[in-house]
Design an enzyme around this catalytic site. Structure first.
Site, PDB file in Angstrom:
ATOM      1  NE  ARG A 172     -28.076 -79.156  41.306  1.00  0.00           N
ATOM      2  CZ  ARG A 172     -28.196 -80.403  41.188  1.00  0.00           C
ATOM      3  NH1 ARG A 172     -28.069 -81.127  42.046  1.00  0.00           N
ATOM      4  NH2 ARG A 172     -28.164 -80.970  39.917  1.00  0.00           N
ATOM      5  CE1 TYR A 227     -38.954 -62.610  57.340  1.00  0.00           C
ATOM      6  CE2 TYR A 227     -38.426 -64.606  56.047  1.00  0.00           C
ATOM      7  CZ  TYR A 227     -38.584 -63.189  55.968  1.00  0.00           C
ATOM      8  OH  TYR A 227     -38.620 -62.657  54.841  1.00  0.00           O
ATOM      9  CG  ASP A 273     -34.978 -69.520  62.039  1.00  0.00           C
ATOM     10  OD1 ASP A 273     -34.014 -68.927  62.411  1.00  0.00           O
ATOM     11  OD2 ASP A 273     -35.579 -69.138  61.122  1.00  0.00           O
ATOM     12  CE  LYS A 305     -32.401 -61.291  57.690  1.00  0.00           C
ATOM     13  NZ  LYS A 305     -33.001 -62.498  57.413  1.00  0.00           N
TER      14      LYS A 305
HETATM   15  N1  LCS Z   1     -35.482 -66.960  59.717  1.00  0.00           N
HETATM   16  C1  LCS Z   1     -35.614 -65.833  60.462  1.00  0.00           C
HETATM   17  C2  LCS Z   1     -35.575 -65.762  62.030  1.00  0.00           C
HETATM   18  C3  LCS Z   1     -35.678 -64.595  59.643  1.00  0.00           C
HETATM   19  O1  LCS Z   1     -35.692 -63.660  60.159  1.00  0.00           O
HETATM   20  C4  LCS Z   1     -35.422 -64.689  58.306  1.00  0.00           C
HETATM   21  C5  LCS Z   1     -35.760 -63.262  57.366  1.00  0.00           C
HETATM   22  C6  LCS Z   1     -35.503 -65.844  57.827  1.00  0.00           C
HETATM   23  C7  LCS Z   1     -35.377 -66.981  58.344  1.00  0.00           C
HETATM   24  C8  LCS Z   1     -35.474 -66.066  56.099  1.00  0.00           C
HETATM   25  O2  LCS Z   1     -34.146 -65.917  55.667  1.00  0.00           O
HETATM   26  P1  LCS Z   1     -33.703 -65.127  54.156  1.00  0.00           P
HETATM   27  O3  LCS Z   1     -34.251 -66.294  53.334  1.00  0.00           O
HETATM   28  O4  LCS Z   1     -34.025 -63.901  53.994  1.00  0.00           O
HETATM   29  O5  LCS Z   1     -32.044 -65.262  54.229  1.00  0.00           O
HETATM   30  N2  LCS Z   1     -36.073 -62.317  58.273  1.00  0.00           N
HETATM   31  C9  LCS Z   1     -36.100 -61.090  57.729  1.00  0.00           C
HETATM   32  C10 LCS Z   1     -36.692 -59.957  58.454  1.00  0.00           C
HETATM   33  O6  LCS Z   1     -36.742 -60.089  59.366  1.00  0.00           O
HETATM   34  N3  LCS Z   1     -36.419 -58.990  57.674  1.00  0.00           N
HETATM   35  O7  LCS Z   1     -36.187 -59.284  56.287  1.00  0.00           O
HETATM   36  C11 LCS Z   1     -35.831 -60.836  56.160  1.00  0.00           C
END
Ligand code: LCS
Length: 402
Positions: free
Chosen positions: A59, A112, A184, A209
């Site tokens: 961790r 998001y 972001d 992504k």
């Molecule tokens: N930031 C952005 C711009 C995102 O699109 C997402 C997830 C996150 C942060 C969060 O990331 P995660 O914890 O899921 O790795 N976006 C999603 C979307 O547009 N569809 O499903 C998840």
């Protein structure tokens, strides 16, 4: 090569921060699947906990995770990075570390969904105030600042409106008020945009992504421009516990190697698909920063190396026609997430952004008819054929014409 930081973008992605395993010469970084690491004696253990180099406990740091952290830090021109269990874990570390009790944060209104919801629900319980603004107009960010603003958090391009924020200008605005700017950068990936070079202090990624790119891992990353901020973030991150697992890190190390190749191909597909949609009689509107008539096309060219691989559009006939398109595709997959090798299509108002109240969604430009397509790396003709047949079947106007 003497200094990989000076190399071209694909070389940097493939080699940045990487070295053969010192013990075996393994070219692929081994998965150090161990929760803890032995010390030779008590003095060594004490020294490592006192700050000497060397592993202690996963961790707090792990060699496989560190290889990915070095890579992404280099790609983002940061001083270091922190692997996270998810994009949301990365974002929450940034919020927790940089927002004290009673602090104020200015946030892009169309982030998001959960990046917004968590501030309104959880952080509000601790007296954190958040103002959500259309940050595509920098003046809105400046106007929202308060004496207790410690953080400006923008998402550019934003999910799902693809609104861009002028990062250099927002960095000046935030710094002028004594606040930090976090960006972001998930939608662009480090291949297309480097916010730290534009003046931001922190970058976060959902590596779920484009960076991983294979729709098989949930992961996040935080990158800081300077050591002081990195250490503030690290202290919170390791105690909060949303850190990255070595197996997760290895999968992302594998995926990131082709980031540039995938991004180029997906972006070329997205560009062609945006033109196709623009010309299609069943389509009411298309939003893609790569279109020359996009209102922020110039800003895209100024701060990004390309418009990316997400396109949004509205179908004539509104929400119902859009739903028919989503249900009618056969090659694209109806699923949330984005940035994978395969094309995904979804309806933000009822899926990714359903948690944002309807009125706020509309104010942020997330209309009910908005369909989001995260374009993948398939053959373009197949994608066009698939979307074409779904549009023709879905639009009453088109049916009337034929
Ligand atoms: N930031 C952005 C711009 C995102 O699109 C997402 C997830 C996150 C942060 C969060 O990331 P995660 O914890 O899921 O790795 N976006 C999603 C979307 O547009 N569809 O499903 C998840």
């Amino acid at each position: 090569m003497d200094d990989v930081r000076l190399a071209g973008p694909h070389t940097r992605i493939i080699h940045g921060g990487q070295q053969e395993d010192p013990h075996t010469g393994a070219v692929s970084t081994p998965i150090y699947q161990s929760s803890t690491f032995a010390f030779t004696d008590a003095d060594e253990g004490a020294a490592r906990f006192g700050g000497a180099p060397g592993c202690k406990y996963t961790r707090l740091g792990n060699p496989t995770v560190a290889a990915l952290e070095r890579n992404v830090a280099l790609l983002e021109y940061g001083c270091g990075a922190l692997g996270a269990a998810s994009g949301m874990a990365a974002i929450n570390t940034v919020y927790l570390a940089l927002l004290g009790q009673g602090a104020h944060v200015v946030v892009t209104d169309c982030v998001y969904g959960p990046s917004r919801t968590v501030l309104e629900t959880e952080y509000a319980r601790f007296g954190v105030e958040a103002t959500f603004v259309d940050s595509s107009h920098s003046d809105n960010v400046a106007r929202a600042l308060r004496p207790n603003t410690s953080l400006v958090f923008v998402e550019s391009p934003a999910n799902p409106t693809l609104k861009l924020t002028d990062i250099a200008r927002c960095a000046d605005i935030a710094h002028g008020a004594g606040a930090l700017l976090a960006v972001d950068n998930t939608f662009a990936s480090p291949y297309l945009q480097n916010p730290l070079q534009l003046g931001a202090d922190v970058v976060v990624h959902s590596m779920t992504k484009f960076i991983n790119g294979h729709t098989d891992v949930v992961a996040g990353m935080i990158v800081a421009r300077d050591e002081e901020v990195l250490e503030r973030l690290r202290a919170v991150h390791v105690n909060f516990g949303g850190t990255m697992d070595p197996h997760q890190a290895w999968l992302v190390l594998r995926g990131i190697k082709t980031l540039g190749l995938r991004m180029e191909r997906a972006q070329a597909n997205a560009r062609a698909l945006a033109y196709f949609l623009q010309r299609h009689a069943a389509v009411q509107w298309v939003n893609y920063p790569g279109l020359v008539d996009h209102p922020q096309h110039d800003l895209m060219r100024q701060q990004m190396r390309g418009p990316g691989a997400i396109v949004t559009f509205g179908v004539r006939g509104g929400l119902e026609a859009g739903r028919r398109v989503i249900n009618g595709v056969r090659l694209a997959t109806l699923a949330v997430s984005l940035g994978g090798i395969e094309t995904l299509i979804e309806h933000p108002a009822s899926m990714t952004h359903a948690g944002v109240p309807a009125q706020e969604r509309l104010k942020a430009g997330i209309t009910d008819d908005l369909v989001r397509i995260a374009v993948g790396c398939e053959d373009y003709d197949d994608l066009e054929h698939d979307l074409g047949q779904a549009l023709e079947a879905a639009s009453p106007e088109m049916a009337a014409r034929t």
